[in-house]
Scaffold this active site. Structure first.
Site, PDB file in Angstrom:
ATOM      1  N   LYS A   1       2.456  -3.030   6.081  1.00  2.94           N
ATOM      2  CA  LYS A   1       2.725  -2.953   4.642  1.00  2.94           C
ATOM      3  C   LYS A   1       4.189  -2.601   4.365  1.00  2.94           C
ATOM      4  CE  LYS A   1      -1.408  -4.029   3.277  1.00  2.94           C
ATOM      5  NZ  LYS A   1      -1.667  -5.309   2.585  1.00  2.94           N
TER       6      LYS A   1
ATOM      7  N   SER B   1       0.842  -1.200   0.000  1.00  2.00           N
ATOM      8  CA  SER B   1       0.000   0.000   0.000  1.00  2.00           C
ATOM      9  C   SER B   1       0.871   1.242   0.000  1.00  2.00           C
ATOM     10  CB  SER B   1      -0.903   0.012   1.244  1.00  2.00           C
ATOM     11  OG  SER B   1      -1.578   1.252   1.379  1.00  2.00           O
TER      12      SER B   1
ATOM     13  N   TYR C   1      -1.440  -0.553  10.190  1.00  2.00           N
ATOM     14  CA  TYR C   1      -1.533  -0.900   8.767  1.00  2.00           C
ATOM     15  C   TYR C   1      -0.256  -0.499   8.032  1.00  2.00           C
ATOM     16  CZ  TYR C   1      -3.742  -1.357   4.144  1.00  2.00           C
ATOM     17  OH  TYR C   1      -4.072  -1.730   2.867  1.00  2.00           O
TER      18      TYR C   1
END
Length: 241
Positions: A150, A133, A146
């Site tokens: 990633k 991402s 998150y």
């Protein structure tokens, strides 16, 4: 980009980028093995793509290994399974951190390991593609777990490329921008948050799952045979400006 006679393992195949990837690759001849947490999320996937579907809780390491062994040897692995917990640094819970890291990072590494072991035993070759991402490259509010997952997966991918390259196995990442999946809708449905992000995209829009799926097909194909250890941003120019 003809995948006739090739088998692709796709985690998170029940929805979003994973499901779009399954449809795209199946339309180009691939045999699909799709993983998801529940049968409900896999409803229709077999009918749409002819996929073999395997259920597993990707927060459980033993379950991930069991599912990969059930799937058997394949030509490609696409790690799409992911989750997010919208918590600030000050509010981040142990439960939220564990949930995100276990699914987004630990499970992806385990899948890559099991895939690679099977490929090496079969004589080598193949591709591991990890969906990461732009959140691993830019700091977004309430995305600390998150972003860590990633960015960590991109670091792991570089090691996979180095160690597995001698076996003819490539490892690459795709880093999409905001992609209009169910997961993204939770984080970006508020125009107060989404509009400032939208204007930073030269393309003038967020991505659709099919945009990412087409890029997956490109990187898996032999046309990308010298792309290894790299991160391709599918972001409409977001990271460039």
């Amino acid at each position: 980009m003809d995948f006739n006679g090739k088998t692709v393992l796709i985690t998170g195949a029940g929805k979003g980028i994973g499901r779009a990837t399954a449809r795209t690759l199946a339309s180009r001849g691939a045999k699909i093995v799709g993983f998801s947490r529940s049968l409900e999320s896999l409803e229709g996937l077999t009918e749409e793509t002819g996929a073999k579907c395997i259920t597993a809780d990707f927060s459980d390491a033993a379950e991930v290994r069991r599912a990969m062994k059930e799937a058997g040897t394949a030509d490609y692995l696409v790690n799409c399974a992911g989750t997010n917990v919208l918590e600030t640094v000050l509010d981040l819970s142990d439960r939220g951190l564990d949930a995100v890291l276990h699914i987004n990072l630990r499970a992806a590494i385990i899948c890559a390991q099991e895939f690679a072991k099977a490929r090496v035993a079969a004589g080598g070759g193949g591709v591991i593609l990890n969906i990461t991402s732009i959140a691993g490259h830019r700091g977004f509010d309430e995305h600390v777990a998150y972003a860590a997952s990633k960015a960590g997966l991109e670091g792991a991918t570089r090691v996979l490329a180095k160690e597995l390259g001698p076996h003819g196995i490539r490892a690459v990442c795709l880093a999409p921008t905001i992609t209009m999946t169910e997961l993204a809708a939770v984080a970006w449905s508020d125009p107060v948050k989404s509009e400032p992000m939208m204007v930073r995209h030269p393309s003038g829009r967020f991505a659709e799952p099919e945009d990412v799926a087409k890029a997956v097909a490109m990187l898996l194909s032999d046309d990308a045979c010298m792309v290894n250890g790299s991160v391709l941003a599918v972001d409409g120019g977001f990271l460039a400006v």
